[in-house]
Structure formats: structure tokens, C-alpha cells
Design a protein around this motif. Structure first.
Motif, PDB file in Angstrom:
ATOM      1  N   LEU A  49      -9.705  -9.533   4.237  1.00 26.19           N
ATOM      2  CA  LEU A  49      -8.582  -8.342   4.641  1.00 26.19           C
ATOM      3  C   LEU A  49      -9.144  -7.050   4.164  1.00 26.19           C
ATOM      4  N   VAL A  50      -9.340  -5.986   5.048  1.00 30.83           N
ATOM      5  CA  VAL A  50      -9.547  -4.759   4.620  1.00 30.83           C
ATOM      6  C   VAL A  50      -8.437  -3.855   4.784  1.00 30.83           C
ATOM      7  N   VAL A  51      -7.931  -3.129   3.999  1.00 30.47           N
ATOM      8  CA  VAL A  51      -6.565  -2.429   3.719  1.00 30.47           C
ATOM      9  C   VAL A  51      -7.079  -1.005   3.362  1.00 30.47           C
ATOM     10  N   ALA A  52      -6.320  -0.063   4.024  1.00 31.34           N
ATOM     11  CA  ALA A  52      -6.739   1.377   3.614  1.00 31.34           C
ATOM     12  C   ALA A  52      -5.279   2.315   3.663  1.00 31.34           C
ATOM     13  N   ARG A  53      -5.241   3.092   2.378  1.00 31.15           N
ATOM     14  CA  ARG A  53      -3.964   3.932   2.119  1.00 31.15           C
ATOM     15  C   ARG A  53      -3.773   4.781   3.238  1.00 31.15           C
ATOM     16  N   LYS A  54      -4.960   5.492   3.710  1.00 29.13           N
ATOM     17  CA  LYS A  54      -5.018   6.562   4.715  1.00 29.13           C
ATOM     18  C   LYS A  54      -6.144   6.311   5.877  1.00 29.13           C
ATOM     19  N   GLN A  55      -5.874   6.410   7.113  1.00 24.25           N
ATOM     20  CA  GLN A  55      -7.124   5.916   8.185  1.00 24.25           C
ATOM     21  C   GLN A  55      -6.937   7.295   8.879  1.00 24.25           C
ATOM     22  N   THR A  56      -8.391   7.721   9.017  1.00 26.29           N
ATOM     23  CA  THR A  56      -8.369   9.107   9.698  1.00 26.29           C
ATOM     24  C   THR A  56      -9.051   8.974  11.169  1.00 26.29           C
ATOM     25  N   TRP A  66      -5.950   5.873  17.161  1.00 26.26           N
ATOM     26  CA  TRP A  66      -4.920   5.651  16.401  1.00 26.26           C
ATOM     27  C   TRP A  66      -4.743   6.541  15.131  1.00 26.26           C
ATOM     28  N   PHE A  67      -4.089   7.536  14.948  1.00 27.66           N
ATOM     29  CA  PHE A  67      -3.929   8.434  13.749  1.00 27.66           C
ATOM     30  C   PHE A  67      -2.801   8.134  12.950  1.00 27.66           C
ATOM     31  N   ALA A  68      -3.002   7.590  11.869  1.00 32.54           N
ATOM     32  CA  ALA A  68      -1.716   7.066  10.832  1.00 32.54           C
ATOM     33  C   ALA A  68      -2.089   7.884   9.639  1.00 32.54           C
ATOM     34  N   GLY A  69      -0.994   8.768   9.707  1.00 34.42           N
ATOM     35  CA  GLY A  69      -0.948   9.619   8.311  1.00 34.42           C
ATOM     36  C   GLY A  69      -0.409   8.637   7.011  1.00 34.42           C
ATOM     37  N   GLU A  70      -0.733   9.228   5.898  1.00 36.57           N
ATOM     38  CA  GLU A  70      -0.093   8.543   4.689  1.00 36.57           C
ATOM     39  C   GLU A  70       1.167   8.136   4.718  1.00 36.57           C
ATOM     40  N   GLY A  71       1.280   6.898   4.322  1.00 34.15           N
ATOM     41  CA  GLY A  71       2.495   5.943   4.301  1.00 34.15           C
ATOM     42  C   GLY A  71       2.647   5.144   5.504  1.00 34.15           C
ATOM     43  N   ALA A  72       1.702   4.958   6.465  1.00 31.64           N
ATOM     44  CA  ALA A  72       1.358   4.061   7.307  1.00 31.64           C
ATOM     45  C   ALA A  72       0.882   2.792   6.808  1.00 31.64           C
ATOM     46  N   ILE A 149      -4.492  -3.494  12.809  1.00 34.17           N
ATOM     47  CA  ILE A 149      -3.419  -3.252  12.813  1.00 34.17           C
ATOM     48  C   ILE A 149      -2.913  -1.752  12.236  1.00 34.17           C
ATOM     49  N   GLY A 150      -2.289  -0.886  13.112  1.00 40.57           N
ATOM     50  CA  GLY A 150      -1.712   0.224  12.441  1.00 40.57           C
ATOM     51  C   GLY A 150      -0.016   0.283  12.618  1.00 40.57           C
ATOM     52  N   VAL A 151       0.798   0.439  11.552  1.00 40.64           N
ATOM     53  CA  VAL A 151       2.159   0.296  11.707  1.00 40.64           C
ATOM     54  C   VAL A 151       2.625   1.529  10.988  1.00 40.64           C
ATOM     55  N   ASN A 152       3.269   2.420  11.689  1.00 44.25           N
ATOM     56  CA  ASN A 152       4.153   3.571  11.312  1.00 44.25           C
ATOM     57  C   ASN A 152       5.421   3.033  10.415  1.00 44.25           C
ATOM     58  N   VAL A 153       5.096   3.204   9.079  1.00 47.01           N
ATOM     59  CA  VAL A 153       6.285   2.858   8.257  1.00 47.01           C
ATOM     60  C   VAL A 153       6.972   3.919   7.394  1.00 47.01           C
ATOM     61  N   ILE A 174      14.185   4.989  11.165  1.00 46.79           N
ATOM     62  CA  ILE A 174      15.447   4.130  11.382  1.00 46.79           C
ATOM     63  C   ILE A 174      16.093   3.822  10.240  1.00 46.79           C
ATOM     64  N   THR A 175      15.485   3.182   9.189  1.00 49.24           N
ATOM     65  CA  THR A 175      16.380   2.701   7.756  1.00 49.24           C
ATOM     66  C   THR A 175      16.601   3.755   6.977  1.00 49.24           C
ATOM     67  N   GLY A 176      15.761   5.060   7.018  1.00 50.85           N
ATOM     68  CA  GLY A 176      16.110   6.155   5.880  1.00 50.85           C
ATOM     69  C   GLY A 176      15.597   5.571   4.551  1.00 50.85           C
ATOM     70  N   GLN A 177      14.683   4.771   4.480  1.00 49.69           N
ATOM     71  CA  GLN A 177      14.102   4.082   3.184  1.00 49.69           C
ATOM     72  C   GLN A 177      12.776   4.044   3.214  1.00 49.69           C
ATOM     73  N   GLN A 178      12.023   4.061   2.059  1.00 49.88           N
ATOM     74  CA  GLN A 178      10.641   3.757   1.859  1.00 49.88           C
ATOM     75  C   GLN A 178      10.286   2.299   1.427  1.00 49.88           C
ATOM     76  N   HIS A 179       9.336   1.724   2.239  1.00 46.62           N
ATOM     77  CA  HIS A 179       9.233   0.567   2.365  1.00 46.62           C
ATOM     78  C   HIS A 179       7.873   0.049   1.607  1.00 46.62           C
ATOM     79  N   PHE A 180       7.718  -1.166   0.833  1.00 40.24           N
ATOM     80  CA  PHE A 180       6.591  -1.439   0.138  1.00 40.24           C
ATOM     81  C   PHE A 180       5.501  -2.118   1.085  1.00 40.24           C
ATOM     82  N   LEU A 181       4.679  -1.565   1.238  1.00 35.87           N
ATOM     83  CA  LEU A 181       3.650  -1.881   2.337  1.00 35.87           C
ATOM     84  C   LEU A 181       2.972  -2.954   2.086  1.00 35.87           C
TER      85      LEU A 181
END
Length: 262
Positions: A49-56, A66-72, A149-153, A174-181
């Protein structure tokens, strides 16, 4: 490791989802490009598995980005022939399975009933895209299935340009919360593995869920493959994963291609 992806989270993914390697990066151009560029190495430690905090420079289908900002949540899972019960010639089926697995994972975390699936595997929330999935097969020492996979979280699109807000959304909007990736990632991996076990012979077990969540059913759609264009009313999918289109010539199953209008 860092606060967003602690060491314990990595260990739990390795233990509960059975991954031999979880490679976490602060930033990558693309997790899938990195995985494919280093496939010879990763193929010795599958599943990986390769995971990145930020993907440019994330990739979508075709030439899309697929541009995903920090938090995705951005990651690529690499599976060998021993890591899934589905035979390599049926690996295109895993594209739809991945979409359902992520849709279910996000539903469970948010307790929202506003998730839908757009064939073959995009996940929509409140009518806007929240997750994109790109499935690729590559050959190293053996065939390798790469699921990017890229998910806007947590990367809220509340202050994004209006045209972006019209087509994309983040879970936090939608949730108004921060989620644990890592929690979402682990939930997805476990669901994906379970759904693969349940759909070895066909996607028949997936059809009831897809029927309830299909974004396109009843809509007039236009699909394109190479130079061929087919349009008509969408009738969902069949047990092979084909998109069913009602045309003037009758019902046609679309096994590959792009939905260009819907």
C-alpha cells in the motif's frame, strides 16, 4: 510516521487487512505513478500500500487529473494473484467492487443516505463527486492489480470556486467533522476483501446495493468507446458489471468506455 498517520495505524492495517507493506509519504505527485514506477520492488512485498498525505499530480481515467488538497485520502493498493480470489482475467470486476466498498465505508462513517455510484466506480455525495478510483493491471514477476483512490475527506471545498463546488464535494462538508483517514482506509480495505470473496463467480451479490445507489438509472446517458458513441436510457448494471443502455435497437451492455453525457 506523523500525527495524520501514526505508526499504530500502519500496524493495524498490516495486521487486520493483511498487508505486507504500508508505505506512507508526506507528499507524492501520484501514489499510482509511484507504485508503478517501483513495481519491481513492491511486487516482492505484496500486498502493498502506498499512501500520501498530499498528492499533487493524481491521475484519473484517460487524460484526466485528480487534484487532492491536504486532508484528502489518497492511496494505491497493489495486489498479486494470491491476494484476491478473483482471477486476473476478471480483475475489471474489481473496479466496481472497489466503488461499492468505498461507498459503504463512507456511508458507515457519515451515517448519510446521500451516497450514489456512477459507473464504473465513482462515488457521489449529494449529487457531487467525492471519490475517484482508477484500477490498472500491470505485469511484474506476476500480474499485479493496482487500485488508485482519491477521496475528498477533510479537504473542504466550501471556499472552492463555484464551478468546482458544483461538481465536487468533501465528506467534511456534509458531516461538519474532521475524520481520521487511516480509519476510512482500513474500513475500505476490509470491505473490499470481503466483497471480492462474495463476488468470485459474478457480481450478482453486488446488484441489490448497486440498484439502490445507482446515480444513472433512468437517466439518458451517452457513452463513448474509441469512435463509437451509444446513447439511451440507463438500466443499471448486470452481473458481469456491464452498464445496461436501452437504445432504439434494444438493450445494449457496455463493458468499457466513458460516459460523456448524463
Amino acid at each position: 510516521m506523523s500525527d495524520w498517520f501514526p505508526e499504530l495505524a500502519r500496524q493495524e492495517i498490516e495486521r487486520q487487512a493483511g498487508f505486507a507493506l504500508v508505505d506512507v509519504f508526506d507528499e507524492l505527485p501520484s501514489t499510482s505513478d509511484h507504485a508503478l514506477a517501483n513495481l519491481a520492488t513492491y511486487s516482492q512485498q505484496l500486498p502493498a500500500l502506498v499512501v500520501a498525505r498530499k498528492q499533487t499530480q493524481g491521475r484519473g481515467r484517460g487524460s484526466r487529473s485528480w487534484f487532492a488538497g491536504e486532508g484528502a485520502l489518497t492511496f494505491t493498493a497493489m495486489l498479486g494473484t494470491k491476494d484476491t480470489p478473483i482471477e486476473p482475467h476478471h480483475w475489471p470486476r474489481c473496479s466496481l467492487i472497489a466503488g461499492v466498498a468505498m461507498c459503504q465505508a463512507l456511508e458507515g462513517i457519515s451515517q448519510s443516505d446521500r451516497f450514489q455510484l456512477k459507473w464504473p466506480n465513482d462515488v457521489y455525495l449529494a449529487g457531487r463527486k467525492v471519490c475517484g478510483i482508477l484500477v490498472e493491471k500491470r505485469d511484474a514477476a506476476e500480474p499485479v492489480l493496482c487500485i488508485g483512490i482519491g477521496v475528498n475527506v477533510n479537504n473542504s471545498l466550501e471556499h472552492a470556486p463555484s464551478d468546482v463546488q458544483q461538481r465536487a464535494i468533501a465528506l467534511t462538508d456534509i458531516t461538519g467533522q474532521q475524520h481520521f483517514l487511516p480509519e476510512i482506509l482500513l474500513d475500505f480495505l476490509i470491505r473490499f476483501q470481503s466483497l471480492c470473496q462474495q463476488n468470485v463467480e459474478s457480481l450478482a451479490n453486488l446488484l441489490p446495493y448497486w440498484r439502490d445507489h445507482c446515480l444513472l438509472t433512468g437517466r439518458h446517458v451517452e457513452t463513448r468507446q474509441a469512435e463509437q458513441t451509444i446513447e439511451g436510457e440507463c438500466g443499471g448494471i448486470d452481473a458481469t458489471g456491464a452498464l445496461l443502455i436501452e437504445t432504439s435497437a434494444g438493450q445494449l451492455p457496455i463493458v468499457s468506455g466513458e460516459i460523456v453525457r448524463w
